[in-house]
Scaffold this active site. Structure first.
Site, PDB file in Angstrom:
ATOM      1  N   THR A   4      -4.136   2.637 -13.693  1.00 39.92           N
ATOM      2  CA  THR A   4      -2.971   3.514 -13.752  1.00 39.92           C
ATOM      3  C   THR A   4      -2.773   4.242 -12.428  1.00 39.92           C
ATOM      4  O   THR A   4      -3.732   4.476 -11.690  1.00 39.92           O
ATOM      5  CB  THR A   4      -3.104   4.550 -14.880  1.00 39.92           C
ATOM      6  OG1 THR A   4      -1.913   5.326 -14.955  1.00 39.92           O
ATOM      7  CG2 THR A   4      -4.291   5.490 -14.635  1.00 39.92           C
ATOM      8  N   HIS A   5      -1.519   4.594 -12.159  1.00 36.38           N
ATOM      9  CA  HIS A   5      -1.205   5.495 -11.050  1.00 36.38           C
ATOM     10  C   HIS A   5      -0.958   6.908 -11.582  1.00 36.38           C
ATOM     11  O   HIS A   5      -0.658   7.820 -10.801  1.00 36.38           O
ATOM     12  CB  HIS A   5       0.039   5.004 -10.298  1.00 36.38           C
ATOM     13  CG  HIS A   5      -0.166   3.726  -9.544  1.00 36.38           C
ATOM     14  ND1 HIS A   5      -1.243   3.526  -8.701  1.00 36.38           N
ATOM     15  CD2 HIS A   5       0.557   2.583  -9.492  1.00 36.38           C
ATOM     16  CE1 HIS A   5      -1.164   2.313  -8.176  1.00 36.38           C
ATOM     17  NE2 HIS A   5      -0.088   1.721  -8.632  1.00 36.38           N
ATOM     18  N   SER A  19      -2.755   2.721  -2.469  1.00 35.50           N
ATOM     19  CA  SER A  19      -4.049   3.246  -2.011  1.00 35.50           C
ATOM     20  C   SER A  19      -5.142   2.186  -2.023  1.00 35.50           C
ATOM     21  O   SER A  19      -6.326   2.504  -1.892  1.00 35.50           O
ATOM     22  CB  SER A  19      -4.476   4.436  -2.889  1.00 35.50           C
ATOM     23  OG  SER A  19      -3.570   5.509  -2.767  1.00 35.50           O
ATOM     24  N   THR A  73      -5.222  -0.336  -4.618  1.00 36.44           N
ATOM     25  CA  THR A  73      -5.538  -0.558  -6.026  1.00 36.44           C
ATOM     26  C   THR A  73      -5.795  -2.025  -6.353  1.00 36.44           C
ATOM     27  O   THR A  73      -6.740  -2.346  -7.085  1.00 36.44           O
ATOM     28  CB  THR A  73      -4.395  -0.032  -6.918  1.00 36.44           C
ATOM     29  OG1 THR A  73      -3.872   1.175  -6.351  1.00 36.44           O
ATOM     30  CG2 THR A  73      -4.912   0.258  -8.312  1.00 36.44           C
ATOM     31  N   TYR A  78     -10.421   4.435   0.580  1.00 35.79           N
ATOM     32  CA  TYR A  78      -9.941   3.220   1.238  1.00 35.79           C
ATOM     33  C   TYR A  78     -10.609   3.046   2.598  1.00 35.79           C
ATOM     34  O   TYR A  78     -11.055   1.942   2.946  1.00 35.79           O
ATOM     35  CB  TYR A  78      -8.426   3.322   1.394  1.00 35.79           C
ATOM     36  CG  TYR A  78      -7.746   2.100   1.942  1.00 35.79           C
ATOM     37  CD1 TYR A  78      -7.158   1.168   1.086  1.00 35.79           C
ATOM     38  CD2 TYR A  78      -7.654   1.872   3.321  1.00 35.79           C
ATOM     39  CE1 TYR A  78      -6.509   0.042   1.578  1.00 35.79           C
ATOM     40  CE2 TYR A  78      -7.015   0.757   3.826  1.00 35.79           C
ATOM     41  CZ  TYR A  78      -6.443  -0.155   2.952  1.00 35.79           C
ATOM     42  OH  TYR A  78      -5.811  -1.260   3.457  1.00 35.79           O
ATOM     43  N   PHE A 112      -8.894  -8.968   2.937  1.00 31.32           N
ATOM     44  CA  PHE A 112      -7.439  -8.899   2.816  1.00 31.32           C
ATOM     45  C   PHE A 112      -6.814 -10.290   2.817  1.00 31.32           C
ATOM     46  O   PHE A 112      -5.979 -10.617   1.961  1.00 31.32           O
ATOM     47  CB  PHE A 112      -6.857  -8.059   3.965  1.00 31.32           C
ATOM     48  CG  PHE A 112      -5.364  -7.890   3.889  1.00 31.32           C
ATOM     49  CD1 PHE A 112      -4.807  -6.916   3.081  1.00 31.32           C
ATOM     50  CD2 PHE A 112      -4.524  -8.715   4.620  1.00 31.32           C
ATOM     51  CE1 PHE A 112      -3.423  -6.770   2.997  1.00 31.32           C
ATOM     52  CE2 PHE A 112      -3.136  -8.584   4.549  1.00 31.32           C
ATOM     53  CZ  PHE A 112      -2.595  -7.599   3.730  1.00 31.32           C
TER      54      PHE A 112
END
Length: 293
Positions: A100-101, A52, A54, A189, A225
């Site tokens: 954390t996920h 997502s 992260t 996002y 990116f």
């Protein structure tokens, strides 16, 4: 309980009914220790479903707190609560950025009392699904014989690592309603892609930081990116967990690649599931966030 059956695209281990990647061993022991972890009031916890954005947000958070566009030495995996032994976090300087996920129920119990700041990152689930498929395939974690149509069915059924995206989506909204004293910021996002400076500024405000626009712009540029992928190629590889990690974690970073993967029928089936799971309104919001920002 460990499970390597045909219902899942990779080997998983269950904790309280939730499937964690099998590689996170000993996961049951880690979760038990995690729940009793000593927290600090200035801890920041970055939460998200897999794929997502992260790594992106983790780097932005670190730069915001430092007040400058300086990359972290380690990957965000070095701060992953379900992967790193609790002992390793004890001597880290404040404010700690933890990641954390997992969902809220797996976080340390002190999060509520200490009112730790939580940032939850969400992404269009179609993009998440495509990115997760490629992520597992590129890392050679995908079970042999699982193709895109099969994986899509697994994703819709919630038989993927960390369980159903749809349930996670609702879970974090329940958290915000049930624990109003715990500060939770939702980031999307799609909004970060549309106006990264505005989202970085919103995040800085949430963290109680007052940074000049020029600093925010430098941070956003450093976290583009292309720049972030190149930076990760030079990072300490201790926590990358996979050879050529940057190439496998940073694939394309777009918002519409799912359109080249989904057939019309698959997209309609996915949309119907979103309606059935009562999350369509959240996804429409993601699509329109650039207007609201």
């Amino acid at each position: 309980m460990d499970y390597k059956g045909d219902d899942y695209p990779m080997a998983v281990s269950f904790v309280e009914g939730i499937p964690f990647p099998f590689e996170y061993q000993p996961i049951s022991e880690r979760i038990r220790e995690l729940k009793s972890m000593e927290m600090r009031p200035d801890d920041v916890i970055l939460c998200s479903y897999m794929k997502s954005g992260t790594h992106w947000v983790f780097e932005i958070l670190n730069m915001l707190i430092k007040g400058k566009a300086e990359y972290t030495e380690h990957w965000k995996n070095s701060s992953m609560l379900e992967r790193v032994p609790v002992e390793e976090f004890k001597d880290r300087p404040s404010p700690r950025i933890l990641q954390t996920h997992s969902t809220f129920r797996f976080l340390p119990k002190q999060v509520v009392d200490k009112k730790c700041r939580i940032i939850y990152v969400e992404r269009n689930p179609k993009s998440v699904c495509v990115s997760l498929f490629n992520h597992l395939r590129d890392r050679k974690q995908l079970r042999e014989g699982v193709d895109w149509p099969q994986f899509l069915t697994m994703f819709l059924n919630g038989t993927v690592p960390y369980g159903s995206w749809f349930e996670v989506c609702h879970d974090w909204r329940r958290v915000r309603a049930q624990f109003p004293d715990v500060p939770v910021l939702f980031l999307h996002y799609e909004a970060l892609k549309a106006d990264p400076v505005a989202e970085a500024k919103k995040t800085a405000t949430f963290l109680g930081l007052d940074l000049a626009d020029g600093v925010l712009e430098e941070i956003v540029e450093a976290c583009s990116f292309h720049n972030l992928k190149n930076a990760h190629m030079k990072k300490d590889s201790k926590y990358a967990t996979v050879e050529d990690g940057a190439k496998k974690y940073f694939r394309k970073g777009t918002t519409d690649e799912w359109k080249s993967w989904f057939t019309v029928a698959q997209s309609e089936t996915f949309d119907q599931m979103c309606d059935d799971k009562d999350v369509s309104q959240f996804i429409r919001t993601m699509a329109d966030l650039h207007i609201n920002n």
